[in-house]
Design an enzyme around this catalytic site. Structure first.
Site, short mmCIF file in Angstrom:
data_model
loop_
_atom_site.label_atom_id
_atom_site.label_comp_id
_atom_site.label_asym_id
_atom_site.label_seq_id
_atom_site.Cartn_x
_atom_site.Cartn_y
_atom_site.Cartn_z
N ILE A 9 33.31 39.81 30.07
CA ILE A 9 31.96 40.37 29.96
C ILE A 9 31.90 41.32 28.77
O ILE A 9 30.96 41.28 27.97
CB ILE A 9 31.54 41.08 31.27
N TYR A 58 43.59 39.33 44.99
CA TYR A 58 43.13 40.25 46.04
C TYR A 58 44.05 40.26 47.25
O TYR A 58 44.31 41.31 47.83
CB TYR A 58 41.70 39.92 46.51
N ARG A 87 42.16 39.74 51.31
CA ARG A 87 41.19 39.36 50.30
C ARG A 87 40.08 40.41 50.15
O ARG A 87 39.54 40.63 49.08
CB ARG A 87 40.59 38.01 50.70
N TYR A 93 39.56 43.98 47.53
CA TYR A 93 38.77 44.12 46.30
C TYR A 93 37.37 44.62 46.63
O TYR A 93 36.91 45.64 46.11
CB TYR A 93 38.73 42.76 45.60
N ARG A 113 39.46 32.52 38.01
CA ARG A 113 38.31 32.32 38.88
C ARG A 113 37.87 30.87 38.86
O ARG A 113 38.34 30.08 38.04
CB ARG A 113 37.18 33.28 38.48
N ASP A 154 36.92 34.28 52.87
CA ASP A 154 35.89 34.02 51.88
C ASP A 154 34.51 34.42 52.36
O ASP A 154 34.25 34.53 53.55
CB ASP A 154 35.88 32.53 51.51
P1 NAD Z 1 38.01 40.75 32.78
O1 NAD Z 1 39.28 40.75 33.57
O2 NAD Z 1 37.82 39.66 31.77
O3 NAD Z 1 37.87 42.15 31.99
C1 NAD Z 1 38.36 43.36 32.50
C2 NAD Z 1 39.00 44.08 31.33
O4 NAD Z 1 39.42 45.38 31.79
C3 NAD Z 1 40.27 43.36 30.81
O5 NAD Z 1 40.17 43.15 29.41
C4 NAD Z 1 41.40 44.34 31.14
O6 NAD Z 1 42.44 44.36 30.15
C5 NAD Z 1 40.65 45.67 31.19
N1 NAD Z 1 41.35 46.65 32.01
C6 NAD Z 1 41.74 46.49 33.32
N2 NAD Z 1 42.40 47.58 33.73
C7 NAD Z 1 42.43 48.44 32.66
C8 NAD Z 1 42.98 49.72 32.48
N3 NAD Z 1 43.66 50.34 33.46
N4 NAD Z 1 42.82 50.33 31.28
C9 NAD Z 1 42.16 49.71 30.28
N5 NAD Z 1 41.62 48.47 30.39
C10 NAD Z 1 41.76 47.86 31.58
O7 NAD Z 1 36.80 40.81 33.82
P2 NAD Z 1 35.23 40.53 33.58
O8 NAD Z 1 34.90 39.18 34.10
O9 NAD Z 1 34.87 40.89 32.21
O10 NAD Z 1 34.62 41.58 34.64
C11 NAD Z 1 34.25 42.90 34.27
C12 NAD Z 1 33.78 43.66 35.51
O11 NAD Z 1 32.73 42.94 36.17
C13 NAD Z 1 34.87 43.90 36.55
O12 NAD Z 1 34.71 45.17 37.08
C14 NAD Z 1 34.58 42.87 37.63
O13 NAD Z 1 34.99 43.33 38.89
C15 NAD Z 1 33.06 42.75 37.53
N6 NAD Z 1 32.60 41.41 37.99
C16 NAD Z 1 32.66 40.33 37.15
C17 NAD Z 1 32.20 39.10 37.62
C18 NAD Z 1 32.17 37.88 36.74
O14 NAD Z 1 31.50 36.89 37.10
N7 NAD Z 1 32.82 37.88 35.58
C19 NAD Z 1 31.73 38.96 38.94
C20 NAD Z 1 31.74 40.08 39.77
C21 NAD Z 1 32.17 41.31 39.27
#
Ligand code: NAD
Length: 356
Positions: A27, A103, A180, A183, A233, A304
């Site tokens: 994201i 998770y 699970r 999270y 995912r 789930d």
């Molecule tokens: P992602 O894993 O691609 O990105 C997360 C980033 O955070 C990674 O680049 C990782 O290196 C960084 N990170 C993690 N721990 C860290 C730390 N301690 N210090 C510095 N950097 C750190 O995930 P994403 O898909 O981009 O999701 C971003 C957020 O959105 C998350 O909080 C996730 O829970 C939430 N989310 C995403 C989705 C989706 O569909 N992608 C769905 C539900 C929730």
């Protein structure tokens, strides 16, 4: 570009500085792209990795080079974090362990990452009077009320029993041994903490609960740009199966339902806030899917959510936003990207399995 955008009241957007934590992820990389291409904002991009945003950082002649700075730091233990939050107008926290396979197999890391590690971010924003946009998850809702009705109950088809509403739906998780839910539970607690900081200390915040955002650069392909035993995912799992010409693995019969949204539509919302044969030209498999138990796929302790369908009232009212990309189009563009990026590497890995 930058000057064309206006805020929700129609005024030109004033340049601000954004501290984006987790900017190197899926994201974050799309959000950084959008912010550089279409807004005048500056970004402190904080992450431990930057592979997914390298194209925005190099070469230094890029037109936005003075508006994006990468800070390689782990928010668990780095004193530079507070300074960055203090220098920014807004903090966006995306950092998390957020792949379902972790998770139940790495519950401690999951809880630490989604709750403990986010605490200083919330605290620094609150203490320094900075606005926070925190990324939570639709997992927070857990199971739908309808899933507890008898299997043959007609009420299961009634949206009242399954549509998920931000301010009304309960959070229904399984028992503790179903790890699970570690999270969702950690995300819920950080949401409650942010809410309480708002209520007691005036923290200005927005909580975002994404429903399966899909697109280029999502997750990784096991054995290619991620661990060979890793489980990304769902759509990344499916594209891995497709690229390896294996049947799609349908966990517990594939009955759980999700809402998918194209990353570029979702990023539009944040800023306010295929099918495969066609891509690869290869014929479809005789058995395109196989059933697999969740225990075999994810390990002990998996469980789930039955159905995830969001109520759109609040986001329509507040942002006037609706996604534009159809499921067909988002699959096509995402799987085309997966094919272009990974097909050659997977062919090599399959023909020479010991090398990967
Ligand atoms: P992602 O894993 O691609 O990105 C997360 C980033 O955070 C990674 O680049 C990782 O290196 C960084 N990170 C993690 N721990 C860290 C730390 N301690 N210090 C510095 N950097 C750190 O995930 P994403 O898909 O981009 O999701 C971003 C957020 O959105 C998350 O909080 C996730 O829970 C939430 N989310 C995403 C989705 C989706 O569909 N992608 C769905 C539900 C929730």
């Amino acid at each position: 570009m930058a000057s064309g955008r206006v805020d929700l009241d129609g005024n030109p957007i004033k340049p601000m500085t954004i501290c984006m934590i987790g900017a190197g992820g899926f994201i974050g990389s799309h959000l950084c792209e959008k912010l550089m291409a279409e807004t005048p904002h500056k970004v402190f991009a904080v992450d431990v990795y930057n592979d997914k945003i390298k194209h925005l950082l190099e070469p230094s002649s890029l037109q936005w080079a003075d508006r994006i700075q990468f800070h390689r730091l782990n928010i668990k233990n780095d004193s530079r974090l507070e300074g960055l939050i203090r220098m920014a107008d807004l903090t966006i926290n995306l950092a998390a362990i957020c792949t379902p396979a972790d998770y139940n197999t790495r519950p401690l890391d999951t809880i630490y990452s989604n709750f403990i590690d986010a605490l200083p971010v919330v605290k620094y924003c609150s203490e320094n009077g900075k606005r926070l946009i925190h990324f939570s998850t639709c997992e927070i809702y857990g199971k739908t009320i309808g899933s507890f009705l008898p299997k043959d109950s007609p009420l299961r088809q009634d949206p009242e029993y399954y549509v998920l509403k931000e301010d009304a739906s309960p959070c229904i998780f399984g028992p503790i041994e179903k790890q699970r839910w570690s999270y969702a539970c950690a995300k819920q607690l950080i949401e409650r903490l942010i809410y309480a900081e708002g209520a007691e200390n005036g923290l200005e915040f927005t909580i975002v609960r994404p429903f399966n955002w899909i697109g280029p650069r999502m997750d990784f392909i096991p054995g290619i740009d991620g661990p060979s035993e890793g489980v990304p995912r769902v759509l990344a799992c499916f594209s891995n199966n497709l690229l390896r010409r294996e049947p799609l693995k349908l966990v517990d019969g594939g009955e759980s339902q999700r809402t998918f949204i194209y990353i570029k539509d979702a990023i539009e919302a944040v800023l306010l806030m295929i099918v495969y044969t066609k891509v690869s030209g290869e014929p479809s498999l005789d058995s395109p899917t196989i059933d697999i138990s969740s225990k075999e796929f994810y390990g002990e302790g998996y469980d789930d959510s039955d159905k995830r369908i969001p109520d759109m009232t609040i986001i329509n009212k507040q942002l006037g936003w609706n996604p534009k990309t159809s499921l067909w189009d988002l699959l096509e563009s995402t799987l085309t990207y997966q094919h272009r990026t990974y097909a050659e590497a997977i062919k090599k890995a399959i023909s020479n399995p010991t090398a990967s």
